[in-house]
Design a protein around this motif. Sequence first.
Motif, PDB file in Angstrom:
ATOM      1  N   GLN A 161      29.376  63.160   1.759  1.00  0.00           N
ATOM      2  CA  GLN A 161      30.221  61.304   1.604  1.00  0.00           C
ATOM      3  C   GLN A 161      29.031  61.385   3.113  1.00  0.00           C
ATOM      4  O   GLN A 161      29.919  60.134   3.858  1.00  0.00           O
ATOM      5  N   ASP A 162      27.888  61.133   3.114  1.00  0.00           N
ATOM      6  CA  ASP A 162      27.216  61.133   4.750  1.00  0.00           C
ATOM      7  C   ASP A 162      26.263  59.641   4.431  1.00  0.00           C
ATOM      8  O   ASP A 162      25.661  58.889   3.340  1.00  0.00           O
ATOM      9  N   ASN A 163      26.844  58.438   4.871  1.00  0.00           N
ATOM     10  CA  ASN A 163      25.602  57.241   5.282  1.00  0.00           C
ATOM     11  C   ASN A 163      24.607  57.193   5.583  1.00  0.00           C
ATOM     12  O   ASN A 163      23.584  56.290   5.422  1.00  0.00           O
ATOM     13  N   THR A 164      23.323  58.635   5.851  1.00  0.00           N
ATOM     14  CA  THR A 164      22.511  58.866   5.956  1.00  0.00           C
ATOM     15  C   THR A 164      22.081  59.403   4.414  1.00  0.00           C
ATOM     16  O   THR A 164      20.487  58.918   4.687  1.00  0.00           O
ATOM     17  N   ILE A 165      22.447  59.111   3.665  1.00  0.00           N
ATOM     18  CA  ILE A 165      21.475  59.857   2.132  1.00  0.00           C
ATOM     19  C   ILE A 165      21.453  58.263   1.933  1.00  0.00           C
ATOM     20  O   ILE A 165      21.663  56.820   2.054  1.00  0.00           O
ATOM     21  N   LEU A 166      19.634  59.367   1.023  1.00  0.00           N
ATOM     22  CA  LEU A 166      18.854  57.792   0.730  1.00  0.00           C
ATOM     23  C   LEU A 166      18.501  58.018   0.120  1.00  0.00           C
ATOM     24  O   LEU A 166      18.341  58.980  -0.913  1.00  0.00           O
ATOM     25  N   LEU A 167      18.528  57.051  -1.103  1.00  0.00           N
ATOM     26  CA  LEU A 167      17.425  57.832  -2.731  1.00  0.00           C
ATOM     27  C   LEU A 167      16.558  56.180  -3.179  1.00  0.00           C
ATOM     28  O   LEU A 167      16.490  55.605  -2.422  1.00  0.00           O
ATOM     29  N   PHE A 168      15.490  56.897  -3.349  1.00  0.00           N
ATOM     30  CA  PHE A 168      14.027  56.047  -3.697  1.00  0.00           C
ATOM     31  C   PHE A 168      13.738  56.159  -5.077  1.00  0.00           C
ATOM     32  O   PHE A 168      13.657  56.966  -5.556  1.00  0.00           O
TER      33      PHE A 168
ATOM     34  N   PHE B  75      12.954  59.477  -9.095  1.00  0.00           N
ATOM     35  CA  PHE B  75      14.787  59.172  -8.414  1.00  0.00           C
ATOM     36  C   PHE B  75      14.330  60.262  -7.357  1.00  0.00           C
ATOM     37  O   PHE B  75      14.118  61.303  -7.661  1.00  0.00           O
ATOM     38  N   GLN B  76      14.670  60.035  -5.766  1.00  0.00           N
ATOM     39  CA  GLN B  76      14.394  61.060  -5.084  1.00  0.00           C
ATOM     40  C   GLN B  76      15.171  60.438  -3.935  1.00  0.00           C
ATOM     41  O   GLN B  76      15.253  59.611  -4.248  1.00  0.00           O
ATOM     42  N   LEU B  77      16.405  61.644  -3.969  1.00  0.00           N
ATOM     43  CA  LEU B  77      17.730  62.302  -3.342  1.00  0.00           C
ATOM     44  C   LEU B  77      17.446  62.939  -1.977  1.00  0.00           C
ATOM     45  O   LEU B  77      16.533  64.130  -2.101  1.00  0.00           O
ATOM     46  N   TYR B  78      17.358  62.213  -0.661  1.00  0.00           N
ATOM     47  CA  TYR B  78      16.942  62.640   0.579  1.00  0.00           C
ATOM     48  C   TYR B  78      18.790  62.675   0.959  1.00  0.00           C
ATOM     49  O   TYR B  78      19.147  61.535   1.461  1.00  0.00           O
ATOM     50  N   ARG B  79      19.250  63.828   2.007  1.00  0.00           N
ATOM     51  CA  ARG B  79      19.511  63.910   3.247  1.00  0.00           C
ATOM     52  C   ARG B  79      19.475  63.015   4.318  1.00  0.00           C
ATOM     53  O   ARG B  79      21.071  61.880   4.196  1.00  0.00           O
TER      54      ARG B  79
ATOM     55  N   PHE C  84       9.180  49.396  -6.032  1.00  0.00           N
ATOM     56  CA  PHE C  84       9.889  50.583  -5.257  1.00  0.00           C
ATOM     57  C   PHE C  84      11.064  49.698  -4.749  1.00  0.00           C
ATOM     58  O   PHE C  84      11.385  48.881  -3.831  1.00  0.00           O
ATOM     59  N   GLU C  85      12.327  50.842  -5.113  1.00  0.00           N
ATOM     60  CA  GLU C  85      13.436  50.660  -4.356  1.00  0.00           C
ATOM     61  C   GLU C  85      13.573  51.343  -3.633  1.00  0.00           C
ATOM     62  O   GLU C  85      13.765  52.545  -3.882  1.00  0.00           O
ATOM     63  N   VAL C  86      14.335  51.427  -2.242  1.00  0.00           N
ATOM     64  CA  VAL C  86      15.433  52.124  -1.156  1.00  0.00           C
ATOM     65  C   VAL C  86      16.505  51.327  -0.860  1.00  0.00           C
ATOM     66  O   VAL C  86      17.261  50.376  -0.986  1.00  0.00           O
ATOM     67  N   TYR C  87      17.409  52.754  -1.119  1.00  0.00           N
ATOM     68  CA  TYR C  87      19.361  52.682  -1.514  1.00  0.00           C
ATOM     69  C   TYR C  87      19.196  53.824  -0.561  1.00  0.00           C
ATOM     70  O   TYR C  87      18.967  54.835  -0.254  1.00  0.00           O
ATOM     71  N   GLY C  88      19.768  52.636   0.542  1.00  0.00           N
ATOM     72  CA  GLY C  88      20.811  52.785   1.631  1.00  0.00           C
ATOM     73  C   GLY C  88      20.404  52.936   3.092  1.00  0.00           C
ATOM     74  O   GLY C  88      19.087  51.941   2.412  1.00  0.00           O
TER      75      GLY C  88
END
Length: 133
Positions: free
Chosen positions: A4-11, A59-63, A91-95
């Motif tokens: 539940q980390d606020n640093t998660i990024l989804l591209f 879709f790529q999920l990063y910590r 290109f969309e960045v979520y987070g």
Amino acid sequence: MTTQDNTILLFRNTMRITDGHLESFRGAIARAVEFARQHGPQLMVETFVDEERMLAHSFQLYRDSDAVRVHWRLADPYIREVMEHCRVERFEVYGEPDAEVVAGVRSALGEQCPLTFSSRIAGFVRFAAEPRT
């Protein structure tokens, strides 16, 4: 693993596949994803193709932003190979990436496509290996 980390990024990267390049694109994507699976920092990578519209969605999920920088450093040859067969359409960045990652994404894309950033409100990640209660 649940986070539940606020640093998660989804591209989300939407790519327009060049006419006549579908099979070459598929091969380049398969090699890039396999490399990421073995060596990359991503928590998840999924790529889908809409053959009728010649679009692909990755879709790529990063910590966190550090993981994005590691990905860029390791995967550059694979990214270049994929880009021989397509162009980025959106290109969309979520987070909320840090300023360096924001600048890197903007620099890489230039003016070639729309780029959006959406702030995280809430969420979690649940991987299949995690027992459910």
